[in-house]
Design a protein around this motif. Structure first.
Motif, PDB file in Angstrom:
ATOM      1  N   UNK A  88       0.711  -6.221  -6.520  1.00 32.48           N
ATOM      2  CA  UNK A  88       1.049  -5.847  -5.146  1.00 32.48           C
ATOM      3  C   UNK A  88       1.528  -4.405  -5.066  1.00 32.48           C
ATOM      4  N   UNK A  89       2.323  -3.991  -6.046  1.00 35.38           N
ATOM      5  CA  UNK A  89       2.798  -2.607  -6.039  1.00 35.38           C
ATOM      6  C   UNK A  89       1.640  -1.630  -6.180  1.00 35.38           C
ATOM      7  N   UNK A  90       0.746  -1.870  -7.135  1.00 34.36           N
ATOM      8  CA  UNK A  90      -0.363  -0.949  -7.351  1.00 34.36           C
ATOM      9  C   UNK A  90      -1.327  -0.947  -6.174  1.00 34.36           C
ATOM     10  N   UNK A  91      -1.528  -2.099  -5.553  1.00 32.97           N
ATOM     11  CA  UNK A  91      -2.353  -2.140  -4.345  1.00 32.97           C
ATOM     12  C   UNK A  91      -1.732  -1.277  -3.246  1.00 32.97           C
ATOM     13  N   UNK A  92      -0.426  -1.408  -3.073  1.00 31.37           N
ATOM     14  CA  UNK A  92       0.271  -0.654  -2.030  1.00 31.37           C
ATOM     15  C   UNK A  92       0.247   0.847  -2.317  1.00 31.37           C
ATOM     16  N   UNK A  93       0.462   1.204  -3.592  1.00 32.22           N
ATOM     17  CA  UNK A  93       0.420   2.623  -3.953  1.00 32.22           C
ATOM     18  C   UNK A  93      -0.991   3.174  -3.742  1.00 32.22           C
ATOM     19  N   UNK A  94      -1.987   2.347  -4.035  1.00 28.91           N
ATOM     20  CA  UNK A  94      -3.359   2.759  -3.813  1.00 28.91           C
ATOM     21  C   UNK A  94      -3.641   3.030  -2.350  1.00 28.91           C
ATOM     22  N   UNK A  95      -3.171   2.148  -1.462  1.00 29.26           N
ATOM     23  CA  UNK A  95      -3.363   2.349  -0.020  1.00 29.26           C
ATOM     24  C   UNK A  95      -2.653   3.619   0.440  1.00 29.26           C
ATOM     25  N   UNK A  96      -1.446   3.845  -0.056  1.00 29.16           N
ATOM     26  CA  UNK A  96      -0.710   5.066   0.291  1.00 29.16           C
ATOM     27  C   UNK A  96      -1.491   6.310  -0.124  1.00 29.16           C
TER      28      UNK A  96
END
Length: 217
Positions: A88-96
């Motif tokens: 979830x963290x890496x997905x969110x950082x990717x979207x950012x």
């Protein structure tokens, strides 16, 4: 195994060791992408070896956009395997990062449309990411100090860039950039530690650990 991609060190049986090894292999490419992209955007905002500004923004756009896609896909892969929380963290950082890349890339025309308001838009984007990172840190307290340190530095870096852009204080943006570089370097250390662990190397790099009852699945 522990919840996160870089869990605290603990004594586990053979099955637990296999799970940790699989988890480490999942974490390695994501940690590499995290370190690489964070160091690049940190260097751009810090003005470190990347001048003039137009060159820095071009590099920022490319690295953020494609690095964000890699992180998002890596996060999705990790979410479906051993570590949904870390995924979830890496997905969110990717979207950012994808959003940041699209915002500053001349190709999309957003930066031209915003004109002098581009700094405010980027600053607001970093503000939302700062809030998310701080909230995520609260859920990551059970991880090892290396990962928590990378997150803490990332939050401080994002806060520095946010304040520097929103209230127009360039020195804060510069400081935020240097802290981001430090965050990426810490992440690289953690990645190397996991790489050595996954390869069963005789060389070990300590990550430390918090002493509490582990969350075993």
């Amino acid at each position: 195994m522990a919840q996160y991609a870089m869990p605290q060190d603990q004594n586990v049986g053979t099955t637990g060791t296999d799970v940790v090894t699989r988890d480490a292999r999942l974490a390695i490419p994501n940690m590499q992408a995290f370190a690489f992209t964070t160091i690049i955007w940190g260097a751009v905002f810090a003005g470190f070896l990347i001048r003039p500004l137009a060159t820095g923004l071009g590099l920022l756009a490319v690295v953020s956009f494609f690095g964000g896609i890699a992180l998002f896909l890596g996060g999705m892969h990790q979410s479906t395997r051993e570590n949904p929380e870390m995924g979830t963290f890496f997905e969110s950082y990717g979207v950012f990062l994808i959003s940041l890349g699209a915002l500053v890339a001349p190709t999309f025309g957003i930066s031209s449309a915003l004109g002098s308001h581009l700094n405010v838009a980027v600053g607001f984007l970093f503000l939302t990411w700062t809030v998310f990172t701080i909230l995520y840190m609260l859920t990551a307290m059970g991880t090892n100090p290396v990962w928590l340190g990378a997150l803490g530095l990332l939050a401080l870096a994002s806060l520095g860039v946010t304040l520097g852009l929103l209230i127009n204080v360039p020195i804060l943006t510069l400081i935020g950039g240097w802290i981001a570089i430090a965050s990426g370097l810490v992440a690289w250390y953690g990645m190397l530690s996991r790489l050595l662990e996954a390869g069963h190397s005789r060389l070990e790099l300590p990550r430390g650990g918090f002493h509490h009852a582990p969350n075993i699945r």
